[in-house]
Design a protein around this motif. Structure first.
Motif, PDB file in Angstrom:
ATOM      1  N   ALA A 177      21.789 -12.581 -21.775  1.00  0.00           N
ATOM      2  CA  ALA A 177      21.214 -13.266 -20.621  1.00  0.00           C
ATOM      3  C   ALA A 177      20.178 -12.370 -19.966  1.00  0.00           C
ATOM      4  O   ALA A 177      20.392 -11.173 -19.804  1.00  0.00           O
ATOM      5  CB  ALA A 177      22.310 -13.615 -19.617  1.00  0.00           C
ATOM      6  N   SER A 178      19.041 -12.960 -19.584  1.00  0.00           N
ATOM      7  CA  SER A 178      17.963 -12.201 -18.968  1.00  0.00           C
ATOM      8  C   SER A 178      17.508 -12.860 -17.680  1.00  0.00           C
ATOM      9  O   SER A 178      17.536 -14.089 -17.546  1.00  0.00           O
ATOM     10  CB  SER A 178      16.765 -12.091 -19.918  1.00  0.00           C
ATOM     11  N   GLY A 179      17.042 -12.031 -16.735  1.00  0.00           N
ATOM     12  CA  GLY A 179      16.415 -12.539 -15.531  1.00  0.00           C
ATOM     13  C   GLY A 179      15.025 -13.082 -15.817  1.00  0.00           C
ATOM     14  O   GLY A 179      14.441 -12.832 -16.874  1.00  0.00           O
ATOM     15  N   THR A 180      14.479 -13.798 -14.869  1.00  0.00           N
ATOM     16  CA  THR A 180      13.225 -14.525 -15.083  1.00  0.00           C
ATOM     17  C   THR A 180      12.014 -13.623 -15.211  1.00  0.00           C
ATOM     18  O   THR A 180      11.008 -14.020 -15.793  1.00  0.00           O
ATOM     19  CB  THR A 180      12.993 -15.526 -13.950  1.00  0.00           C
ATOM     20  N   PRO A 187       2.615 -18.140 -13.936  1.00  0.00           N
ATOM     21  CA  PRO A 187       3.447 -19.271 -13.496  1.00  0.00           C
ATOM     22  C   PRO A 187       3.778 -20.216 -14.642  1.00  0.00           C
ATOM     23  O   PRO A 187       2.906 -20.585 -15.432  1.00  0.00           O
ATOM     24  CB  PRO A 187       2.582 -19.960 -12.438  1.00  0.00           C
ATOM     25  N   LYS A 188       5.057 -20.588 -14.732  1.00  0.00           N
ATOM     26  CA  LYS A 188       5.513 -21.508 -15.770  1.00  0.00           C
ATOM     27  C   LYS A 188       6.485 -22.487 -15.128  1.00  0.00           C
ATOM     28  O   LYS A 188       7.384 -22.074 -14.378  1.00  0.00           O
ATOM     29  CB  LYS A 188       6.202 -20.755 -16.912  1.00  0.00           C
ATOM     30  N   PRO A 189       6.378 -23.775 -15.407  1.00  0.00           N
ATOM     31  CA  PRO A 189       7.235 -24.767 -14.729  1.00  0.00           C
ATOM     32  C   PRO A 189       8.722 -24.498 -14.884  1.00  0.00           C
ATOM     33  O   PRO A 189       9.486 -24.668 -13.932  1.00  0.00           O
ATOM     34  CB  PRO A 189       6.827 -26.087 -15.405  1.00  0.00           C
ATOM     35  N   HIS A 190       9.160 -24.046 -16.052  1.00  0.00           N
ATOM     36  CA  HIS A 190      10.601 -23.870 -16.256  1.00  0.00           C
ATOM     37  C   HIS A 190      11.151 -22.648 -15.527  1.00  0.00           C
ATOM     38  O   HIS A 190      12.361 -22.446 -15.476  1.00  0.00           O
ATOM     39  CB  HIS A 190      10.923 -23.785 -17.754  1.00  0.00           C
ATOM     40  N   ALA A 194      13.267 -23.956  -8.213  1.00  0.00           N
ATOM     41  CA  ALA A 194      14.044 -25.192  -8.243  1.00  0.00           C
ATOM     42  C   ALA A 194      14.646 -25.457  -9.615  1.00  0.00           C
ATOM     43  O   ALA A 194      15.677 -26.134  -9.728  1.00  0.00           O
ATOM     44  CB  ALA A 194      13.162 -26.367  -7.828  1.00  0.00           C
ATOM     45  N   GLU A 195      14.040 -24.932 -10.663  1.00  0.00           N
ATOM     46  CA  GLU A 195      14.546 -25.128 -12.021  1.00  0.00           C
ATOM     47  C   GLU A 195      15.598 -24.085 -12.397  1.00  0.00           C
ATOM     48  O   GLU A 195      16.508 -24.353 -13.179  1.00  0.00           O
ATOM     49  CB  GLU A 195      13.390 -25.057 -13.030  1.00  0.00           C
TER      50      GLU A 195
END
Length: 346
Positions: A177-180, A187-190, A194-195
């Motif tokens: 598991a990794s952080g964003t 910027p990426k929608p996923h 909110a996602e």
């Protein structure tokens, strides 16, 4: 003092390199460059880097990067080779991207969409290969490829078992598991809050993640024969950190004591890799903003598999910390200089 330029200073990795360099007693920050943010004051991009607030980001050109003792490239994949080729051979160039990590051209072209640029000495000092300690290769090197963040966690979790003969090279499975922040700053929608908040999701499933051949390359170098890994990354609702849970078949007849002894022997004198006391398992919170990897290992005797878990901050030890660690080795400085061993909490 050695002067270090940072290309790609506006990204997460570049910003983390700058944070670490600010605390380094022997390295001075030179030019800061980027592409789309050239001409912008750094405070508008990295407001946490207060000592550099008034510095202006310059365009990434060979001319701007020239005249330094070392250059850290924190650029998108495929952008490092042209710049590195134009810099003098005696300038230390440390690449945080993937361009020079893979030795096998076929492995590169299978997972990346640019031509293979070649390979540089691989910047994981703690990796024990059948050719000897990897840090010996990095001392005095002028071109170094920094490892990927997932390969850092997975390789350091599993390498002692393969090098020590207590793991079979076949049947290795990893879920990490990794952080964003691992996806970069674009910027990426996923990756919208909110996602991501309150959710976990897999990606790169089915052996297609680009870090897979790098992990296999590292583990195969340990001397146990060719290694194939089933690797499944997941996205976690946190900004930074990696938790890698790795399982492998134990060699026939191996005991739990022999398993642990392999890891203890490998990391006894390592300043940044810590085998935790038995019963305590790694947490990403414990390594936040540090250059350390926390590792735990156990033998599941019922199924004959070893479970090794590693936690790492993907931006520090997973990228920028490794870059500074490699700079120290390349420039003849003590390896741990300027690198944090304590995390931040809560």
């Amino acid at each position: 003092m050695k002067r270090v330029a940072v290309a790609g200073a506006s990204g997460y990795a570049g910003g983390e390199v700058l944070r670490l360099l600010l605390a380094h007693p022997d390295l001075e920050i030179g030019a800061l460059t980027a592409s789309s943010t050239a001409g912008t004051q750094l405070v508008e991009i990295h407001p946490h880097l207060t000592p550099l607030a008034e510095r202006v980001v310059e365009d990434t050109t060979v001319e701007t990067l020239s005249g330094h003792d070392a250059v850290v490239l924190a650029l998108p994949h495929g952008h490092s080779a042209a710049i590195a080729d134009a810099l003098p051979d005696d300038v230390v160039v440390v690449d945080c991207g993937a361009d020079f990590r893979l030795r096998d051209p076929e492995a590169w072209t299978t997972f990346y969409d640019t031509p293979h640029a070649g390979s540089w000495p691989y910047g994981m000092p703690e990796l024990r290969t059948d050719a000897g300690p990897q840090r010996d290769v990095l001392a005095g090197a002028t071109r170094i490829a920094v490892p990927g963040c997932y390969p850092t966690a997975v390789s350091l979790a599993l390498a002692p078992g393969l090098a020590g003969g207590v793991l079979e090279p076949a049947g290795i499975a990893v879920v990490a598991a990794s952080g964003t922040s691992g996806a970069g700053r674009s910027p990426k929608p996923h990756l919208l809050g909110a996602e991501v908040m309150g959710a976990m999701s897999p990606y790169g499933v089915g052996g297609v993640h680009r870090h897979t051949p790098e992990i296999e390359q590292n583990l195969s170098a340990c001397g146990a024969g060719p290694v194939r890994v089933s690797f499944t990354p997941t996205l976690a609702p946190m900004p930074r950190g990696i938790l890698a849970t790795c399982t492998a078949v134990a060699t026939d007849g191996v005991t739990a004591a022999e398993v642990r002894a392999a890891w203890e022997s490998a990391y006894l004198d390592e300043p940044f890799v810590h085998l935790l006391p038995e019963g305590r398992w790694p947490s990403t919170a414990s390594v936040l903003a540090s250059n350390c990897v926390h590792v735990q290992v156990t033998l599941d005797e019922r199924v004959g598999r070893v479970v090794a878990v590693a936690a790492v901050d993907n931006l520090t030890k997973g990228t920028a910390g490794a870059a500074v660690q490699c700079l120290n080795l390349a420039l003849g400085l003590p390896e741990p200089t300027g690198l944090p061993v304590a995390g931040v909490a809560p």
